[in-house]
Design an enzyme around this catalytic site. Sequence first.
Site, PDB file in Angstrom:
ATOM      1  NE  ARG A 232      -4.242  -1.446  -0.018  1.00 36.93           N
ATOM      2  CZ  ARG A 232      -4.351  -2.488  -0.828  1.00 36.93           C
ATOM      3  NH1 ARG A 232      -3.334  -2.784  -1.632  1.00 36.93           N
ATOM      4  NH2 ARG A 232      -5.439  -3.225  -0.849  1.00 36.93           N
ATOM      5  CD  GLU A 261      -2.551   3.184  -6.788  1.00 38.63           C
ATOM      6  OE1 GLU A 261      -3.278   2.358  -7.367  1.00 38.63           O
ATOM      7  OE2 GLU A 261      -1.672   2.873  -5.969  1.00 38.63           O
ATOM      8  CG  HIS A 279      -2.382  -0.906  -7.740  1.00 37.61           C
ATOM      9  ND1 HIS A 279      -2.835  -0.110  -6.715  1.00 37.61           N
ATOM     10  CD2 HIS A 279      -2.464  -2.174  -7.272  1.00 37.61           C
ATOM     11  CE1 HIS A 279      -3.184  -0.855  -5.681  1.00 37.61           C
ATOM     12  NE2 HIS A 279      -2.961  -2.117  -5.999  1.00 37.61           N
TER      13      HIS A 279
END
Length: 317
Positions: A232, A261, A279
């Site tokens: 994360r 993000e 990602h």
Amino acid sequence: MSVRKLKVVLTRRLPDAVETRMRELFDAELNLKDQPMDRAALEAAVQRAEVLAPTITDLIDADLINGAGEQLKMIANFGAGVDHIDTNTPGVLTEDTADLAMSLILAVSRRIVEGAQVVAEGRFEGWTPTWMCGRKLWGKRLGIVGMGRIGQALARRAKAFGLQVHYHNRKPVSDLIAEELGATYWDDLDQMLARMDIVSLNCPATRETHHLLSAERLARLQPHAILINTARGELIDEAALAQAVAARAIAGVGLDVFEHEPAIHPGLMGHPNVVLLPHLGSATLEARQDMGDRVIANVMTFQNGHRPPDRVIPAML
């Protein structure tokens, strides 16, 4: 006698097979345009859904949940996140995320992305003894922060590449797993960080792990160290990391996730020793199908009056 189907609202497009099965089993409302829901759309969704099926692009916070209609009974997340949700899809993306973490370790250590760009731009003029030299992996120390499913899967890959496995976790893994992986446990994260050649973050995002790698902790890394994050983005103080990269206080960085993000700190862009991915951790066809199947299993179990298998229990986080 027909059984009433639960109203399930999907916030994004899912694989076709998953959506088709959702329609068969539930009163499923699809997002055919695949546009992320803004706050107003999410607030409207929790007023009509009995089950909300969000993804990592959706901010599901306490205010949204508190403002939901009484009919909302469950939030079945398409992903492995655990923030303000009832169920998630753990396990199905373990191997894929570990593959990506290992790929980033290789890419940064051996300057793979940088080299590919040289060839793509027509700048390759032939082999020379001192050009584009990276670092070998064999014998290096890898420090894994978070030794859960993904951390252990990465450790198995790392061991095959001759890396010495070290790890920091809330508690040591079992003796059997530690022996299998040849893993050394550090109860003090700061002590481990200062001694590793490569550090990989593989822990969840919680209040306790927010900015786990602060400016102070980043300063503990050795100048030749490489930092990898496929967990994360919030685990790293991204501004502090950008400063460390600019000051050449760290040898390389590989990131698949970002603090804000999809925004990325501009100080991380354009550096040959920084590999940034969009990602991709769970981005395999198999993983996305498996994730959808787990969402369906959780909702179906709940619809049948039983406890979903992948409930997120705050006390266990």
